[in-house]
Design a protein around this motif. Structure first.
Motif, PDB file in Angstrom:
ATOM      1  N   TRP A 432      -6.036  -0.266  -2.600  1.00 27.60           N
ATOM      2  CA  TRP A 432      -6.295   0.648  -1.487  1.00 27.60           C
ATOM      3  C   TRP A 432      -7.650   0.355  -0.847  1.00 27.60           C
ATOM      4  O   TRP A 432      -7.775   0.330   0.380  1.00 27.60           O
ATOM      5  CB  TRP A 432      -6.233   2.086  -1.986  1.00 27.60           C
ATOM      6  N   GLN A 436      -8.488  -1.048   3.109  1.00 27.53           N
ATOM      7  CA  GLN A 436      -9.363  -0.435   4.101  1.00 27.53           C
ATOM      8  C   GLN A 436     -10.211  -1.482   4.816  1.00 27.53           C
ATOM      9  O   GLN A 436     -10.653  -1.262   5.947  1.00 27.53           O
ATOM     10  CB  GLN A 436     -10.280   0.605   3.444  1.00 27.53           C
ATOM     11  N   GLY A 441      -8.150  -0.850   9.216  1.00 30.21           N
ATOM     12  CA  GLY A 441      -8.953   0.019   8.380  1.00 30.21           C
ATOM     13  C   GLY A 441     -10.268   0.363   9.061  1.00 30.21           C
ATOM     14  O   GLY A 441     -10.727  -0.341   9.967  1.00 30.21           O
TER      15      GLY A 441
END
Length: 507
Positions: A432, A436, A441
């Protein structure tokens, strides 16, 4: 203060041509105020300490070729202690009076923990690799007093190109080649042979051999201290510290499968420059989050992590690494190898293996690695690099990774369910965080860590236990503190002051 050393690569005339076992060990290790190592001979660059990611168009060498060249190089090398502040130029001039010095290197004893997050800082240097082969050669001189023409070979992280500075030196006392390499000595009509007397089992013979070598190292081995004979382990060994080189050493015998596993990892690491970089990054990440430990327990091992990376790279489309079965299919008659009933055959000539057509960047592979294993069905599937595909687990172990050669063994049987779950949770969180940083992101704030640096920070769950004062510290300071903590508390090598290392040549 770390002691300085220089390496002189050559045997003659600095040391005698005869291979008198115990006396030669003393000749090749000259005592003084501080260490010096040197090689007098060819200035050939050997694999194991080069720059990562560099493309070499020359034919790649087989594992056995590198091993023999390293051993020959070590036998032409002397290790000399010199005062810490002694003039290098004057010292070399003095040594040159006794014969030509074609190559040498000064080094500081690497007894400190030199862990870092970058591969160039983590990997073994050329000087460190040479020193490992030299140490094996010195121990071989001692063992040859009892077993003439035996060989002592390094294996594991010292030779598979996945070792880091500070790692132990695993050595293998090879007695199987004695009969093949040595010419029997005859006296009249009688044949002189060296053999072990009748014993109930091969394990007992191994224990007796290591017991004798351990006693010899303890009482007569130059620089060998803290000798421990651990003979009742699953794989009996002799553990000791070699003061001149600064290595913690484990000596075993009758362990040829481990040497073959080292050759396999060497091959995988040489096939694609992304392999070693990814393995080192994953290992650094695992160490930062206490997923691995040098203390035996329920943790995932570095070897298991390496197998997981190889398996993941086999699963890419197109694959980055070939399966072990495909390597076996490319093998010729000279590659055939069966050890204790286990088929360990695979092609050894790297030039016979077609390079991968996969061009995925390393940062993508790191993110995909975490995504892949963050969603892997560990409850029902096992990891098998022979086939390169997910298979049903043969047992109920939380994590099942098949030994590449001893296929009935699970190399991760020690891993507990809680440790596996911790790995999965951290993998998902890391995927995760890397996501980003990708397209779409949010851009990182000024001085905000991103990429691999962000993965080394405490996880979201661990951060909750930090004090508010800690959380108010700038992220860059937290990363710095974390890296310093890794350097200071890593159990892989004893704490010591790091010293500079310089390399020079003289012909």
């Amino acid at each position: 203060m770390a002691a300085r050393s220089v390496g002189l690569l050559a045997r003659s005339p600095l040391c005698a041509q005869s291979r008198t076992p115990v006396r030669l060990a003393a000749v090749r290790l000259l005592s003084g105020a501080g260490p010096v190592a040197a090689d007098i001979g060819r200035e050939e660059q050997l694999p194991g300490g080069g720059e990562t990611g560099s493309e070499d168009k020359t034919p790649k060498k087989r594992f056995s070729e590198v091993q023999e060249e390293r051993r020959e190089q070590a036998q032409r090398t002397v290790l000399i202690h010199c005062p810490h502040k002694f003039s290098e130029k004057k010292f070399l001039k003095y040594l040159s009076q006794h014969g030509p010095i074609n190559n040498h290197f000064f080094y500081e004893s690497l007894v400190g923990d030199q862990l870092d997050t970058l591969l160039k800082e983590l990997q073994l240097t050329e000087e460190n690799v040479r020193l490992r082969y030299l140490t094996c050669s010195l121990i071989e001189d001692v063992a040859a007093a009892y077993f003439p023409d035996c060989t002592v070979r390094p294996f594991g992280s010292s030779v598979n190109t996945f070792g880091k500075l500070g790692c132990d030196l695993d050595m293998f006392l090879d007695l199987d080649e004695i009969g093949k390499r040595s010419t029997p000595k005859t006296v009249g009509n009688f044949l002189l042979e060296f053999q072990v007397k009748n014993v109930p089992s091969e394990r007992i013979a191994t224990q007796k051999i290591l017991s004798v070598i351990g006693e010899c190292l303890d009482h007569f081995g130059p620089g060998c201290v803290g000798v421990q004979k651990i003979l009742n382990a699953r794989c009996p060994l002799v553990r000791f510290s070699h003061q001149a080189s600064g290595f913690q050493c484990d000596l075993t015998t009758n362990n040829r499968i481990a040497l073959k596993s080292s050759e396999l990892l060497y091959l995988y690491g040489a096939l694609d420059s992304r392999v070693r970089a990814l393995v080192f990054s994953v290992r650094c990440w695992a160490r930062a989050h206490s997923l691995t430990s040098s203390i035996p327990g329920a943790w995932i091992t570095n070897f298991s992590l390496t197998m997981m990376v190889i398996f993941f790279l086999q699963r890419r489309s197109p694959p980055i690494l070939p399966t072990l079965e495909s390597l076996k299919a490319l093998a010729s008659a000279e590659d055939k190898c069966v050890i204790e009933g286990n088929n360990c055959t695979f092609v050894r000539d790297l030039n016979k293996i077609q390079p991968s057509r996969n061009t995925e960047p390393l940062e993508l592979l790191l993110k995909e690695f975490f995504e892949y294993f963050g969603n892997f069905a560990f409850n029902k599937n096992s990891i098998n690099i022979r086939q390169g595909r997910e298979q049903n687990k043969p047992d109920s172990s939380p994590l099942h990774i098949q030994n590449p050669f001893e296929t009935s063994l699970n190399i991760s049987r020690n891993v507990s369910q809680s440790q596996l779950q911790k790995f999965v949770d951290l993998a998902r969180e890391s995927a995760w965080l890397l996501q980003q940083d990708g397209e779409g992101g949010p851009a990182p704030a000024p001085r905000q860590p991103w990429g691999l640096a962000a993965l080394l920070l405490p996880s979201v769950r661990d951060s909750r236990s930090l004090s508010k004062k800690q959380n108010r510290r700038p992220a860059s300071e937290r990363i710095k503190s974390l890296l310093e903590s890794i350097k200071e508390h890593s159990p892989d090598s004893p704490t010591a002051t790091d010293g500079k290392r310089t390399m020079s040549t003289h012909t």
